[in-house]
Design a protein around this motif. Structure first.
Motif, PDB file in Angstrom:
ATOM      1  N   ASP A  79      21.077 -15.887  -6.838  1.00  0.00           N
ATOM      2  CA  ASP A  79      22.152 -16.852  -6.635  1.00  0.00           C
ATOM      3  C   ASP A  79      23.266 -16.247  -5.782  1.00  0.00           C
ATOM      4  O   ASP A  79      23.798 -16.897  -4.875  1.00  0.00           O
ATOM      5  CB  ASP A  79      22.702 -17.356  -7.979  1.00  0.00           C
ATOM      6  CG  ASP A  79      23.203 -16.232  -8.882  1.00  0.00           C
ATOM      7  OD1 ASP A  79      22.684 -15.084  -8.792  1.00  0.00           O
ATOM      8  OD2 ASP A  79      24.109 -16.487  -9.697  1.00  0.00           O
ATOM      9  N   VAL A  80      23.594 -14.987  -6.009  1.00  0.00           N
ATOM     10  CA  VAL A  80      24.604 -14.286  -5.214  1.00  0.00           C
ATOM     11  C   VAL A  80      24.122 -14.129  -3.778  1.00  0.00           C
ATOM     12  O   VAL A  80      24.881 -14.330  -2.823  1.00  0.00           O
ATOM     13  CB  VAL A  80      24.941 -12.910  -5.846  1.00  0.00           C
ATOM     14  CG1 VAL A  80      25.858 -12.100  -4.931  1.00  0.00           C
ATOM     15  CG2 VAL A  80      25.574 -13.087  -7.220  1.00  0.00           C
ATOM     16  N   LEU A  81      22.846 -13.788  -3.616  1.00  0.00           N
ATOM     17  CA  LEU A  81      22.273 -13.657  -2.274  1.00  0.00           C
ATOM     18  C   LEU A  81      22.353 -14.985  -1.530  1.00  0.00           C
ATOM     19  O   LEU A  81      22.723 -15.021  -0.350  1.00  0.00           O
ATOM     20  CB  LEU A  81      20.819 -13.172  -2.359  1.00  0.00           C
ATOM     21  CG  LEU A  81      20.049 -13.091  -1.047  1.00  0.00           C
ATOM     22  CD1 LEU A  81      20.744 -12.198  -0.026  1.00  0.00           C
ATOM     23  CD2 LEU A  81      18.620 -12.616  -1.310  1.00  0.00           C
ATOM     24  N   LEU A  82      22.025 -16.077  -2.195  1.00  0.00           N
ATOM     25  CA  LEU A  82      22.084 -17.390  -1.546  1.00  0.00           C
ATOM     26  C   LEU A  82      23.514 -17.755  -1.161  1.00  0.00           C
ATOM     27  O   LEU A  82      23.747 -18.295  -0.068  1.00  0.00           O
ATOM     28  CB  LEU A  82      21.470 -18.462  -2.440  1.00  0.00           C
ATOM     29  CG  LEU A  82      19.970 -18.329  -2.705  1.00  0.00           C
ATOM     30  CD1 LEU A  82      19.495 -19.424  -3.650  1.00  0.00           C
ATOM     31  CD2 LEU A  82      19.171 -18.326  -1.426  1.00  0.00           C
ATOM     32  N   ASP A  83      24.479 -17.454  -2.030  1.00  0.00           N
ATOM     33  CA  ASP A  83      25.884 -17.705  -1.689  1.00  0.00           C
ATOM     34  C   ASP A  83      26.299 -16.912  -0.452  1.00  0.00           C
ATOM     35  O   ASP A  83      26.933 -17.449   0.461  1.00  0.00           O
ATOM     36  CB  ASP A  83      26.805 -17.326  -2.860  1.00  0.00           C
ATOM     37  CG  ASP A  83      26.746 -18.306  -4.021  1.00  0.00           C
ATOM     38  OD1 ASP A  83      26.353 -19.467  -3.805  1.00  0.00           O
ATOM     39  OD2 ASP A  83      27.097 -17.899  -5.150  1.00  0.00           O
ATOM     40  N   ALA A 142      10.547 -13.676  -1.771  1.00  0.00           N
ATOM     41  CA  ALA A 142       9.197 -13.648  -2.334  1.00  0.00           C
ATOM     42  C   ALA A 142       9.283 -13.348  -3.825  1.00  0.00           C
ATOM     43  O   ALA A 142       9.930 -12.388  -4.226  1.00  0.00           O
ATOM     44  CB  ALA A 142       8.359 -12.588  -1.634  1.00  0.00           C
ATOM     45  N   GLY A 143       8.648 -14.174  -4.615  1.00  0.00           N
ATOM     46  CA  GLY A 143       8.639 -13.964  -6.053  1.00  0.00           C
ATOM     47  C   GLY A 143       8.589 -15.287  -6.790  1.00  0.00           C
ATOM     48  O   GLY A 143       8.804 -16.351  -6.214  1.00  0.00           O
ATOM     49  N   GLU A 144       8.297 -15.190  -8.057  1.00  0.00           N
ATOM     50  CA  GLU A 144       8.192 -16.376  -8.899  1.00  0.00           C
ATOM     51  C   GLU A 144       8.915 -16.090 -10.200  1.00  0.00           C
ATOM     52  O   GLU A 144       9.058 -14.939 -10.595  1.00  0.00           O
ATOM     53  CB  GLU A 144       6.712 -16.692  -9.166  1.00  0.00           C
ATOM     54  CG  GLU A 144       6.441 -18.087  -9.636  1.00  0.00           C
ATOM     55  CD  GLU A 144       7.040 -19.145  -8.726  1.00  0.00           C
ATOM     56  OE1 GLU A 144       8.046 -19.755  -9.149  1.00  0.00           O
ATOM     57  OE2 GLU A 144       6.529 -19.376  -7.627  1.00  0.00           O
ATOM     58  N   GLY A 145       9.391 -17.133 -10.862  1.00  0.00           N
ATOM     59  CA  GLY A 145      10.044 -16.922 -12.142  1.00  0.00           C
ATOM     60  C   GLY A 145      10.754 -18.154 -12.653  1.00  0.00           C
ATOM     61  O   GLY A 145      10.694 -19.232 -12.051  1.00  0.00           O
ATOM     62  N   ARG A 187      16.327 -23.819 -10.450  1.00  0.00           N
ATOM     63  CA  ARG A 187      17.772 -23.669 -10.271  1.00  0.00           C
ATOM     64  C   ARG A 187      18.096 -23.165  -8.872  1.00  0.00           C
ATOM     65  O   ARG A 187      19.018 -23.659  -8.221  1.00  0.00           O
ATOM     66  CB  ARG A 187      18.334 -22.725 -11.327  1.00  0.00           C
ATOM     67  CG  ARG A 187      19.864 -22.716 -11.365  1.00  0.00           C
ATOM     68  CD  ARG A 187      20.389 -21.861 -12.501  1.00  0.00           C
ATOM     69  NE  ARG A 187      20.323 -20.445 -12.221  1.00  0.00           N
ATOM     70  CZ  ARG A 187      21.209 -19.779 -11.469  1.00  0.00           C
ATOM     71  NH1 ARG A 187      22.228 -20.411 -10.928  1.00  0.00           N
ATOM     72  NH2 ARG A 187      21.090 -18.491 -11.286  1.00  0.00           N
ATOM     73  N   LEU A 188      17.323 -22.187  -8.375  1.00  0.00           N
ATOM     74  CA  LEU A 188      17.567 -21.655  -7.036  1.00  0.00           C
ATOM     75  C   LEU A 188      17.245 -22.695  -5.962  1.00  0.00           C
ATOM     76  O   LEU A 188      17.965 -22.811  -4.967  1.00  0.00           O
ATOM     77  CB  LEU A 188      16.754 -20.372  -6.817  1.00  0.00           C
ATOM     78  CG  LEU A 188      17.166 -19.178  -7.685  1.00  0.00           C
ATOM     79  CD1 LEU A 188      16.168 -18.038  -7.535  1.00  0.00           C
ATOM     80  CD2 LEU A 188      18.579 -18.733  -7.368  1.00  0.00           C
TER      81      LEU A 188
END
Length: 185
Positions: A118-122, A139-142, A147-148
């Protein structure tokens, strides 16, 4: 549960324990920080437990695993396999959909709160507002995927950012990137 060569990866529920069988010589490799009651019971069956981070080691101790049974082995990256090779860049960028003039930023990890995507997207939203060449791939799943994905829309960056999901060829992704970011706490 993946078992073989005396190793079991724990990110499982108690129902999976029946498939493990005898654990006298088996090592549990714990890759999740949340130790549920079911996982605590399961971990009690293993003579040795390997944590893949200090955070996971701490959560295991809080869950009652004796510290002498725990070894911390940090995740590693094969630097030779992942070192950016100029002769692989063009094909890797094509594979991951990066134009030759784009600046491709990437991150790899489980889509979980402690990875702080979330911080990276901001931060990406701010940076990409001043440079239209910026692109972001994660890359990744979870559990944070929905939310992202929603955050991408709210920030107005869905056209410049892609959640790739689980990727089996991370080395190829590394060759495509201009910048690798790790935003974990």
């Amino acid at each position: 549960v993946t078992s073989g060569h005396g190793i079991v990866f724990i990110g499982i529920e108690a129902a999976d324990a029946a498939r493990i069988g005898s654990v006298d010589e088996t090592i549990a490799v714990v890759v999740v920080a949340v130790v549920t009651d079911e996982r605590r019971l399961l971990l009690g069956r293993f003579p040795r437990v390997i944590a893949v981070s200090s955070e996971i080691r701490d959560s295991l101790i809080l869950a009652g695993v004796q510290p002498r049974r725990i070894e911390t082995v940090l995740n590693g990256i094969d630097d030779k396999k992942c070192r950016r090779s100029p002769d692989r860049v063009v094909s890797a960028r094509q594979r991951w959909g990066a134009c030759s003039d784009s600046i491709l930023i990437g991150a790899v990890g489980r889509l979980e709160p402690q990875k702080r995507f979330d911080v990276l997207l901001d931060a990406f939203a701010i940076a990409s507002a001043t440079d239209s060449r910026l692109r972001l791939v994660i890359a990744g799943e979870g559990s944070e995927r929905k939310r992202l994905q929603s955050l991408l829309g709210r920030l107005g960056i869905a056209d410049r950012c892609c959640l790739l999901g689980h990727c089996t060829d991370i080395a190829s992704l590394y060759h495509a990137l201009d910048l690798f970011v790790q935003s974990s706490d």
